[in-house]
Every structure is written in structure tokens, then in C-alpha cells.
Design a protein around this motif. Structure first.
Motif, PDB file in Angstrom:
ATOM      1  N   THR A 182       1.504  -5.175 -13.451  1.00 24.97           N
ATOM      2  CA  THR A 182       2.635  -4.322 -13.836  1.00 24.97           C
ATOM      3  C   THR A 182       2.594  -2.961 -13.155  1.00 24.97           C
ATOM      4  O   THR A 182       3.491  -2.143 -13.359  1.00 24.97           O
ATOM      5  N   SER A 183       1.545  -2.686 -12.360  1.00 26.78           N
ATOM      6  CA  SER A 183       1.412  -1.342 -11.787  1.00 26.78           C
ATOM      7  C   SER A 183       0.839  -1.385 -10.375  1.00 26.78           C
ATOM      8  O   SER A 183       0.430  -2.436  -9.880  1.00 26.78           O
ATOM      9  N   HIS A 184       0.784  -0.220  -9.735  1.00 26.62           N
ATOM     10  CA  HIS A 184       0.226  -0.071  -8.390  1.00 26.62           C
ATOM     11  C   HIS A 184      -1.074   0.740  -8.449  1.00 26.62           C
ATOM     12  O   HIS A 184      -1.437   1.416  -7.490  1.00 26.62           O
ATOM     13  N   THR A 185      -1.758   0.673  -9.578  1.00 30.38           N
ATOM     14  CA  THR A 185      -2.988   1.438  -9.800  1.00 30.38           C
ATOM     15  C   THR A 185      -4.205   0.561  -9.552  1.00 30.38           C
ATOM     16  O   THR A 185      -4.202  -0.629  -9.883  1.00 30.38           O
ATOM     17  N   SER A 186      -5.252   1.139  -8.967  1.00 26.86           N
ATOM     18  CA  SER A 186      -6.507   0.428  -8.722  1.00 26.86           C
ATOM     19  C   SER A 186      -7.660   1.226  -9.324  1.00 26.86           C
ATOM     20  O   SER A 186      -7.619   2.460  -9.371  1.00 26.86           O
ATOM     21  N   CYS A 198      -4.723   6.284 -19.196  1.00 28.75           N
ATOM     22  CA  CYS A 198      -4.338   7.667 -18.919  1.00 28.75           C
ATOM     23  C   CYS A 198      -3.541   7.866 -17.631  1.00 28.75           C
ATOM     24  O   CYS A 198      -2.829   8.867 -17.497  1.00 28.75           O
ATOM     25  N   PHE A 199      -3.623   6.933 -16.681  1.00 29.48           N
ATOM     26  CA  PHE A 199      -3.010   7.181 -15.380  1.00 29.48           C
ATOM     27  C   PHE A 199      -2.061   6.099 -14.882  1.00 29.48           C
ATOM     28  O   PHE A 199      -1.298   6.333 -13.959  1.00 29.48           O
ATOM     29  N   ALA A 200      -2.105   4.882 -15.453  1.00 29.03           N
ATOM     30  CA  ALA A 200      -1.225   3.821 -14.976  1.00 29.03           C
ATOM     31  C   ALA A 200       0.181   3.993 -15.549  1.00 29.03           C
ATOM     32  O   ALA A 200       0.370   4.593 -16.607  1.00 29.03           O
ATOM     33  N   THR A 201       1.165   3.460 -14.807  1.00 31.05           N
ATOM     34  CA  THR A 201       2.551   3.457 -15.279  1.00 31.05           C
ATOM     35  C   THR A 201       3.070   2.028 -15.214  1.00 31.05           C
ATOM     36  O   THR A 201       3.226   1.481 -14.132  1.00 31.05           O
ATOM     37  N   PRO A 202       3.306   1.385 -16.398  1.00 34.83           N
ATOM     38  CA  PRO A 202       3.113   1.910 -17.753  1.00 34.83           C
ATOM     39  C   PRO A 202       1.635   1.895 -18.165  1.00 34.83           C
ATOM     40  O   PRO A 202       0.821   1.259 -17.496  1.00 34.83           O
ATOM     41  N   ALA A 203       1.335   2.596 -19.268  1.00 37.14           N
ATOM     42  CA  ALA A 203      -0.044   2.673 -19.768  1.00 37.14           C
ATOM     43  C   ALA A 203      -0.354   1.412 -20.565  1.00 37.14           C
ATOM     44  O   ALA A 203      -0.093   1.320 -21.752  1.00 37.14           O
ATOM     45  N   VAL A 204      -0.891   0.418 -19.857  1.00 39.10           N
ATOM     46  CA  VAL A 204      -1.213  -0.861 -20.489  1.00 39.10           C
ATOM     47  C   VAL A 204      -2.692  -1.173 -20.264  1.00 39.10           C
ATOM     48  O   VAL A 204      -3.376  -0.492 -19.499  1.00 39.10           O
ATOM     49  N   THR A 205      -3.185  -2.201 -20.921  1.00 44.92           N
ATOM     50  CA  THR A 205      -4.547  -2.663 -20.658  1.00 44.92           C
ATOM     51  C   THR A 205      -4.493  -3.665 -19.518  1.00 44.92           C
ATOM     52  O   THR A 205      -3.604  -4.509 -19.469  1.00 44.92           O
ATOM     53  N   TRP A 206      -5.434  -3.588 -18.596  1.00 46.82           N
ATOM     54  CA  TRP A 206      -5.422  -4.513 -17.451  1.00 46.82           C
ATOM     55  C   TRP A 206      -6.062  -5.847 -17.794  1.00 46.82           C
ATOM     56  O   TRP A 206      -5.915  -6.827 -17.061  1.00 46.82           O
ATOM     57  N   HIS A 207      -6.782  -5.907 -18.905  1.00 51.49           N
ATOM     58  CA  HIS A 207      -7.359  -7.163 -19.401  1.00 51.49           C
ATOM     59  C   HIS A 207      -7.532  -7.031 -20.913  1.00 51.49           C
ATOM     60  O   HIS A 207      -7.244  -5.990 -21.495  1.00 51.49           O
ATOM     61  N   LEU A 208      -7.991  -8.100 -21.562  1.00 51.05           N
ATOM     62  CA  LEU A 208      -8.240  -8.039 -22.998  1.00 51.05           C
ATOM     63  C   LEU A 208      -9.404  -7.092 -23.247  1.00 51.05           C
ATOM     64  O   LEU A 208     -10.519  -7.303 -22.778  1.00 51.05           O
ATOM     65  N   GLY A 230      -4.406   4.769  -5.840  1.00 47.38           N
ATOM     66  CA  GLY A 230      -3.084   4.160  -5.967  1.00 47.38           C
ATOM     67  C   GLY A 230      -2.119   5.072  -6.698  1.00 47.38           C
ATOM     68  O   GLY A 230      -2.197   6.299  -6.596  1.00 47.38           O
ATOM     69  N   GLN A 231      -1.203   4.472  -7.459  1.00 47.42           N
ATOM     70  CA  GLN A 231      -0.234   5.266  -8.214  1.00 47.42           C
ATOM     71  C   GLN A 231      -0.888   5.766  -9.500  1.00 47.42           C
ATOM     72  O   GLN A 231      -1.181   4.995 -10.406  1.00 47.42           O
ATOM     73  N   CYS A 232      -1.128   7.057  -9.566  1.00 43.35           N
ATOM     74  CA  CYS A 232      -1.817   7.666 -10.709  1.00 43.35           C
ATOM     75  C   CYS A 232      -0.926   8.758 -11.307  1.00 43.35           C
ATOM     76  O   CYS A 232      -0.772   9.827 -10.706  1.00 43.35           O
ATOM     77  N   ARG A 233      -0.318   8.454 -12.433  1.00 39.11           N
ATOM     78  CA  ARG A 233       0.626   9.366 -13.085  1.00 39.11           C
ATOM     79  C   ARG A 233       1.702   9.837 -12.104  1.00 39.11           C
ATOM     80  O   ARG A 233       2.026  11.027 -12.023  1.00 39.11           O
ATOM     81  N   GLY A 234       2.246   8.884 -11.351  1.00 36.04           N
ATOM     82  CA  GLY A 234       3.349   9.177 -10.451  1.00 36.04           C
ATOM     83  C   GLY A 234       2.953   9.665  -9.072  1.00 36.04           C
ATOM     84  O   GLY A 234       3.793   9.748  -8.184  1.00 36.04           O
ATOM     85  N   GLN A 235       1.681   9.999  -8.873  1.00 42.09           N
ATOM     86  CA  GLN A 235       1.241  10.493  -7.571  1.00 42.09           C
ATOM     87  C   GLN A 235       0.583   9.382  -6.769  1.00 42.09           C
ATOM     88  O   GLN A 235      -0.065   8.501  -7.332  1.00 42.09           O
ATOM     89  N   ALA A 236       0.746   9.435  -5.470  1.00 42.13           N
ATOM     90  CA  ALA A 236       0.120   8.467  -4.577  1.00 42.13           C
ATOM     91  C   ALA A 236      -1.256   8.996  -4.171  1.00 42.13           C
ATOM     92  O   ALA A 236      -1.369  10.002  -3.477  1.00 42.13           O
ATOM     93  N   ASN A 279       0.818  -1.218   0.000  1.00 39.02           N
ATOM     94  CA  ASN A 279       0.000   0.000   0.000  1.00 39.02           C
ATOM     95  C   ASN A 279       0.850   1.265   0.000  1.00 39.02           C
ATOM     96  O   ASN A 279       0.400   2.325   0.407  1.00 39.02           O
ATOM     97  N   SER A 280       2.091   1.168  -0.487  1.00 39.83           N
ATOM     98  CA  SER A 280       2.988   2.327  -0.433  1.00 39.83           C
ATOM     99  C   SER A 280       2.524   3.463  -1.338  1.00 39.83           C
ATOM    100  O   SER A 280       2.969   4.602  -1.190  1.00 39.83           O
ATOM    101  N   TYR A 281       1.630   3.184  -2.283  1.00 38.92           N
ATOM    102  CA  TYR A 281       1.088   4.227  -3.164  1.00 38.92           C
ATOM    103  C   TYR A 281      -0.397   4.485  -2.890  1.00 38.92           C
ATOM    104  O   TYR A 281      -1.068   5.153  -3.669  1.00 38.92           O
ATOM    105  N   GLY A 282      -0.900   3.910  -1.801  1.00 38.22           N
ATOM    106  CA  GLY A 282      -2.323   4.072  -1.500  1.00 38.22           C
ATOM    107  C   GLY A 282      -3.214   3.180  -2.331  1.00 38.22           C
ATOM    108  O   GLY A 282      -4.425   3.418  -2.426  1.00 38.22           O
ATOM    109  N   GLN A 283      -2.633   2.128  -2.923  1.00 36.75           N
ATOM    110  CA  GLN A 283      -3.399   1.293  -3.864  1.00 36.75           C
ATOM    111  C   GLN A 283      -4.494   0.457  -3.213  1.00 36.75           C
ATOM    112  O   GLN A 283      -5.312  -0.131  -3.922  1.00 36.75           O
TER     113      GLN A 283
END
Length: 571
Positions: free
Chosen positions: A338-342, A379-389, A355-361, A304-308
């Protein structure tokens, strides 16, 4: 929600975040959303054009995309499927992950011949990267990085072209695949889980830490159990059973298995803290996990270091904690290993992210005006990938179904109108005769241009007529009971099934008994079983509702008898 009401109030700022940072955060999303609306002239571009890897594709090619996956260390690789079921790939092609037979990068799409016509139903990727798919026929194909045997072919040689994964899977039908950093798991139609690849922390569930070169069934605690959903973190694996139980195995130093400790697990272990809570979907981030319950709540645990985890702080949690969001029920959770985004989506379509949104917690969920959780990761995950198909609905032309949908309740060319509660619904006699036996008989005996309906409400009858045009129902779950009544009266079997599925999505502790009563009344056995199971699993709360107090005597007697046989009253 207006275009300017982008985020929740500033009280939702993450700890230590300044007012200037918050304004910067708001402006960043406004800019991205404005650009998104500016660029998207058609809905087909809405889902894929926002990923930078597709930026050079002309609009006419974007409109042909029906499925897509963006992956890679910088979101710089992509595979997509067109309307004609052709498969293309583009990007940097690390370790041959594009499946093109070489390791040459390509800025222009190249066709992946071996996958064309395969009808992909599930796709996942690792960080090597390696890529694994399941087809409509239940076959599994894998390619890309293979340093840890994550392709399941018994070697550690990289795979430059998609190759079928055959060992132990030839007589199985796989419907879902999930990849961690360098391992893979697959779920079959009969609820079995197979795993292979990197196993330094026990993530393949074999009982050891030796890498697994070919698919091996994950048994142990999962023996004779039916798995309905799987997910992978970087070095761990998760599974949800048909009874709502959740199991985890593999790396656990951040508590991402939800077991209340930080010890790795070499075989599946049930999350005891979720006893009595029915999970229906699971999603894994890099080292955190999100779980969605059958009544629309979200639990989170792990790093939870990024508030995810969305708890308002940055403290890791080794046990599941309820994400306290005062919104209506949720229908989807989203995370990517691949990311800490929720992210999560509500029943009405609102999307929240944390969570981690464009570098911010961002430690507490923020309300966005995105249309889907996919937008969050673009738009906000690092890297900008798809989380599913990603599945795309194109609109480059109107199909027969789309044309019919467009003409529903359109007075211009209709030849019949129904009057319900003083309101008009415009329809076409020919279509109603084709689609419904009731109307075939009714309209053959009359040449009326207007028919009054008194038995059903306007909302219900309009939804019924719209169903005949679209094959879908457009009603809130709480109003679908009336439509279930109509479907029973008109003997519309398929509509009856759709109503039951809609009602299931709206079940809660407050209305469970009401829905159970309706299911019994309209002889909807599948819905009755679902409601009964929900009531038993939430028995204490359900028995304290007014609906339970007002329950029909015979139904109450039958419920208590059945619940007793089910073991609900055992200590």
C-alpha cells in the motif's frame, strides 16, 4: 546511539532536498519519537499504541493485545487478538472488512466471534480492502471486498463475516498468506503456492489474464519446488524457494519482477540476475521489491520515484541492485504493497528507512533510533498501516518464565555462585537441578556455595546458565561456537540446536569454513549441512579466505569430494 543522533549526516539527503526540508524531516521524527516515549508507560503499548486507530483504547485494553494488524486507505481499520485469543475489530469497516457481519463503522472494538480461539499465524489484506488469515490448524479464512473473487469462494459478493476458503485447500495446511490489491496467494507446509482473485496482469500465475474465482495451485516453474516465503505487490506476486532462488509473476511495467524487462508475466519466472545469491526473505512495496540474502545483504528492484530502492537516485531498476549500506548484516527487510516506504533492521537492532517517508522522497537509507521496522510504518508510511501481522510482548504481569528470567544472576535470593574467569554468576540450585541432568548429579553430591569453572569462558558459561532460566541464548553468533562445545559436553540437545541456529545467522564468506569445521568437530549435522551449502554457493570467495588456506587436510579432502558430488566444479 543517543536520543539526538537521529539520522545520518546531511550527505544522505535525497536529491533536490533542501537543508530546510532536512531539518523539518529531523524535527518531525524527533517529535514523533518523543511522543512515542512519552505515551508508552509499558512495553505492551510500545507496539500498538502508536497507531492512531488505537488512540482511544484505554491503557488496560492496550496491554491485553498480543497480535494486531492496521490497514485501510487511511490506516483507519484494525483487527487485533488478545491474551485470551479473542479477536476484536474497529474502524470504518469498508466493504465489511472488519468481519462483523455488517458494514457499520465502529469507534469502539467489537468482537469477531467466528475468529475467537482460532490462533492466527498469518494475516494479510488488500486495498478493497479484503482480509485473509491462516490459522495454527492450517485453515484459511477470508472476508471483505470480493469484486474480483479475491475471497476465493467462487463469487463476487462481498463477505461480511470470515468464511473458510475450502476449494483445493481442505486437505492442505496453509502457514502463510499474502494479498495484493485484489488478489491472494497462500503457501502450504509442503511448499506449494495457491492463488486466486484479480488477474489482469497474470498475478495469480495461471498462464492467462482471466480472474481466478477459487484457489488454484501455481505450478509451471514452481512444480516440484519448495516455496518458503511469499509476498505480493499491488499487482504482482513473489516467491522464495528453499534453495534461495526467487520467482516473480504478474505486473512488471516498473521492473518489479526483477527480470531485466518491463513485460508482464502470466506464470512464475526465475530472477536469473540473482543466480548464486541465496535469498531468505522477500518484501513487496506498491511497485518495488526488497530481498534479503543469507549473508545479510539487501537487493532492491522496481519503481523508484520516491527513492524506495535506496540507491541514492529515483531511477527505476528492472534488475536487482545491491543496496549499498555500510552497516553490519541485516536480518529483516520490510515493505507494504500500500506504500512506497522501505525499512530494514540490522543484527544489532538498528533500523533504517528510505523511500516515501511522510510525503518526502528519501533516496538513501536513513538511520533511525526506532526499535523495530514496525515503528517506521506507524510513523512515516502513507497510510500508517502495519506491513505484517504485529506480535506484541505484554508485561502487565510476570509469568513464571518472566519471574525466573528476572532472578537470573541476582544475588539477593541465590544459593549458589559460579566463579568463571574471576567473575561471579549467581544462580539457584533447585532450578539447575530441575533444568539440567548434569547439575542434578553434581549438586546432589555437594553442598558447596561456590563452584569454580575452568573449562569454559565466562561469556559462554553465563550464556549457558541464562539459557536454563530463559530457554533462549543471548550470544553473538561468533561466540556461539563455544556454547556449542559446552552443549555437546553437557549433552544438552535443545541447546545444541539453538546454538546451530544462532551460528547460521552469523555465517559469512570469511567465517564459513571456520563454522563448518566447528560443526564437524561437534557433530552438529544440521549446521554442517548448512555451512557446506553456504560454502558451495559462495565457493569462489570462500576459497580465497585465510580459513580455507588453513583448513585441516582431512576436512579439506572431504569438502572437495563432497563439493564435487554436489556439482560445484562443473562449468
Amino acid at each position: 546511539m543517543s536520543e539526538n543522533s537521529l539520522l545520518l549526516p546531511c550527505s544522505y539527503m535525497s536529491p533536490g532536498q533542501s537543508k530546510t526540508e532536512e531539518e523539518s524531516f529531523i524535527n518531525a521524527e524527533k517529535t514523533l519519537t518523543t511522543r512515542r516515549h512519552y505515551c508508552l508507560t509499558g512495553r505492551s503499548m510500545l507496539d500498538v499504541g502508536k497507531w492512531p486507530v488505537f488512540a482511544l483504547l484505554p491503557p488496560e485494553e492496550l496491554r491485553l493485545i498480543r497480535q494486531a494488524c492496521v490497514f485501510g486507505s487511511a490506516g483507519n481499520e484494525a483487527i487485533y487478538v488478545t491474551v485470551t485469543d479473542e479477536v476484536f475489530a474497529l474502524g470504518t469497516n469498508c466493504s465489511g472488512c472488519l468481519g462483523l457481519g455488517d458494514v457499520q463503522s465502529t469507534i469502539e472494538p467489537r468482537r469477531v466471534d467466528v475468529l475467537c480461539g482460532k490462533k492466527i499465524v498469518s494475516l494479510s489484506y488488500g486495498t478493497g480492502p479484503h482480509v485473509v488469515i491462516a490459522t495454527a490448524d492450517g485453515e484459511v479464512y477470508a472476508w471483505g471486498h470480493n469484486g474480483y473473487s479475491q475471497l476465493g469462494n467462487g463469487t463476487t459478493n462481498h463477505g461480511l463475516t470470515p468464511t473458510q476458503v475450502s476449494t483445493n485447500l481442505l486437505n492442505k495446511k496453509v502457514t502463510e498468506v499474502a494479498c495484493g490489491s485484489h488478489h491472494t496467494i497462500a503457501r502450504t507446509t509442503d511448499g506449494e503456492v495457491y492463488a486466486w482473485g484479480y488477474n489482469n496482469s497474470g498475478q495469480v500465475g495461471s498462464g492467462s489474464t482471466a480472474n481466478q474465482p477459487t484457489p488454484r495451485r501455481v505450478s509451471s516453474c514452481l512444480q516440484n519446488k519448495v516455496v518458503v516465503n511469499i509476498a505480493c505487490g499491488q499487482l504482482c506476486s513473489m516467491a522464495v524457494l528453499d534453495n534461495g532462488e526467487t520467482y516473480g509473476w504478474g505486473y512488471n511495467c516498473n521492473g518489479q519482477l526483477g527480470l531485466g524487462n518491463n513485460g508482464n508475466q502470466q506464470t512464475p519466472c526465475r530472477i536469473a540476475a540473482l543466480q548464486g545469491i541465496n535469498i531468505v526473505q522477500i518484501a513487496c512495496g506498491y511497485a518495488h521489491t526488497l530481498a534479503l540474502t543469507d549473508d545479510g545483504f539487501i537487493y532492491a528492484w522496481g519503481a523508484n520515484s520516491y527513492g524506495q530502492l535506496g540507491t541514492g537516485n529515483k531511477c527505476n531498476q528492472a534488475l536487482p541492485v545491491l543496496v549499498n549500506i555500510e552497516k553490519e548484516r541485516f536480518v529483516e527487510v520490510a515493505a507494504c504493497h500500500t506504500s512506497h516506504t522501505s525499512a530494514a533492521k540490522t543484527q544489532s537492532g538498528q533500523v533504517l528507512m528510505w523511500g516515501q517517508c511522510r510525503g518526502q522522497a528519501v533516496a538513501s537509507p536513513h538511520l533511525t533510533h526506532f526499535a523495530s521496522t514496525d515503528d517506521v510504518f506507524a510513523c512515516f508510511a502513507t497510510p500508517a498501516v502495519t506491513w505484517h501481522l504485529l506480535t506484541v510482548d505484554g508485561d502487565d504481569y510476570l509469568t513464571v518464565a518472566q519471574s525466573l528470567k528476572k532472578e537470573f544472576d541476582s544475588p539477593e535470593i541465590s544459593d549458589l555462585k559460579f566463579l568463571v574467569d574471576g567473575k561471579s554468576i549467581h544462580v539457584h540450585k533447585a532450578l539447575l537441578k530441575i533444568r539440567c541432568e548434569h547439575f542434578r548429579a553434581l549438586l546432589s553430591e555437594t553442598d558447596q556455595e561456590s563452584i569454580e569453572i575452568h573449562q569454559f569462558s565466562y561469556l559462554v558459561y553465563r550464556a549457558f546458565l541464562e539459557y536454563l532460566y530463559t530457554d533462549t541464548i543471548n550470544l553473538p553468533p561468533e561466540d556461539a561456537i563455544g556454547l556449542l562445545d559446552l552443549a555437546t559436553f553437557y549433552r544438552e540437545t535443545r541447546l545444541k540446536k539453538l546454538c546451530q541456529e544462532t551460528i547460521k545467522r552469523g555465517i559469512s564468506e570469511e567465517n564459513a569454513i571456520t563454522l563448518l569445521s566447528a560443526a564437524v568437530k561437534y557433530e552438529a549435522q544440521d549446521l554442517e549441512d548448512f555451512c557446506f551449502k553456504f560454502c558451495v554457493n559462495h565457493l569462489t570467495a570462500v576459497t580465497q579466505t585465510q580459513a580455507f588456506a588453513d583448513m585441516d587436510h582431512d576436512l579439506l579432502k572431504n569438502f572437495i569430494s563432497k563439493a564435487s558430488r554436489y556439482g560445484a566444479f562443473k562449468n
